[in-house]
Write a protein that holds these residues in place. Structure first.
Motif, short mmCIF file in Angstrom:
data_model
loop_
_atom_site.label_atom_id
_atom_site.label_comp_id
_atom_site.label_asym_id
_atom_site.label_seq_id
_atom_site.Cartn_x
_atom_site.Cartn_y
_atom_site.Cartn_z
N PHE A 279 109.56 45.66 24.92
CA PHE A 279 108.69 44.71 25.61
C PHE A 279 108.02 45.38 26.81
N TYR A 280 108.78 46.15 27.56
CA TYR A 280 108.22 46.83 28.73
C TYR A 280 107.32 47.99 28.32
N TYR A 281 107.61 48.60 27.18
CA TYR A 281 106.70 49.62 26.67
C TYR A 281 105.35 49.00 26.33
N ALA A 282 105.36 47.81 25.76
CA ALA A 282 104.11 47.13 25.41
C ALA A 282 103.30 46.82 26.66
N ILE A 283 103.96 46.41 27.72
CA ILE A 283 103.26 46.15 28.98
C ILE A 283 102.65 47.43 29.53
N ALA A 284 103.43 48.51 29.52
CA ALA A 284 102.94 49.78 30.04
C ALA A 284 101.78 50.31 29.21
N ILE A 285 101.87 50.15 27.90
CA ILE A 285 100.80 50.64 27.03
C ILE A 285 99.52 49.84 27.25
N SER A 286 99.63 48.53 27.42
CA SER A 286 98.41 47.72 27.61
C SER A 286 97.72 48.08 28.92
N ILE A 287 98.48 48.31 29.97
CA ILE A 287 97.85 48.70 31.24
C ILE A 287 97.33 50.13 31.15
N GLY A 288 98.11 51.01 30.56
CA GLY A 288 97.71 52.42 30.46
C GLY A 288 96.44 52.61 29.67
N ILE A 289 96.37 52.00 28.50
CA ILE A 289 95.16 52.16 27.68
C ILE A 289 93.98 51.48 28.34
N GLY A 290 94.20 50.34 28.97
CA GLY A 290 93.09 49.68 29.66
C GLY A 290 92.54 50.53 30.79
N CYS A 291 93.41 51.14 31.58
CA CYS A 291 92.95 51.96 32.70
C CYS A 291 92.30 53.25 32.25
N ILE A 292 92.86 53.88 31.22
CA ILE A 292 92.25 55.11 30.70
C ILE A 292 90.87 54.80 30.12
N SER A 293 90.76 53.71 29.38
CA SER A 293 89.47 53.33 28.80
C SER A 293 88.45 52.99 29.89
N ALA A 294 88.90 52.30 30.94
CA ALA A 294 88.00 51.97 32.03
C ALA A 294 87.53 53.23 32.75
N GLY A 295 88.44 54.16 32.96
CA GLY A 295 88.04 55.42 33.61
C GLY A 295 87.03 56.19 32.79
N TYR A 296 87.23 56.22 31.48
CA TYR A 296 86.27 56.89 30.61
C TYR A 296 84.91 56.20 30.64
N ALA A 297 84.93 54.87 30.56
CA ALA A 297 83.68 54.11 30.56
C ALA A 297 82.94 54.27 31.88
N VAL A 298 83.65 54.16 32.99
CA VAL A 298 83.00 54.28 34.30
C VAL A 298 82.46 55.69 34.49
#
Length: 120
Positions: free
Chosen positions: A55-74
């Motif tokens: 469950f905590y891995y899922a939380i970490a993955i959702s934040i991690g992928i969101g932030c990495i994707s946002a950094g790439y997009a920005v």
């Protein structure tokens, strides 16, 4: 192999590794409570079930992928905005809004993690 082809290969490999590893994390089950602990504990404590590690891995993955994707997009959008503003400065105000759309990706990752954590 050029650097561009190599980086594309690495990105594809990371995505495939991610999709191969996530089911393994999700398949883990929480350790079962023993009967002795359940008998000795009050009813409020027994009703609260510990969350599994996946469950905590899922939380970490959702934040991690969101932030990495946002950094790439920005990064991509910001570079394009600066290039356009160098040629035509009046475009800067309109184009900077697209950078904010890229930042929204990180916000969505955070919201998914928040909903997972609160079990909404």
């Amino acid at each position: 192999m050029t650097i561009d082809r190599f980086s594309k290969f690495v990105r594809i490999a990371l995505v495939l590794l991610f999709f191969a590893a996530v089911p393994a994390f999700m398949a883990q089950e929480a350790p079962a409570a023993t009967d002795a602990v359940a008998i000795a504990a009050p009813a409020e404590v027994v009703a609260t079930v510990a969350r599994p590690d996946s469950f905590y891995y899922a939380i970490a993955i959702s934040i991690g992928i969101g932030c990495i994707s946002a950094g790439y997009a920005v990064g991509k959008i910001g570079a394009a905005v600066m290039g356009a503003a160098a040629e035509k400065p009046e475009v800067m105000g309109k184009a900077i809004a697209f950078v904010g759309l890229g930042e929204g990706i990180a916000l969505f990752g955070f919201l998914v993690a928040l909903f997972l954590y609160t079990k909404m």
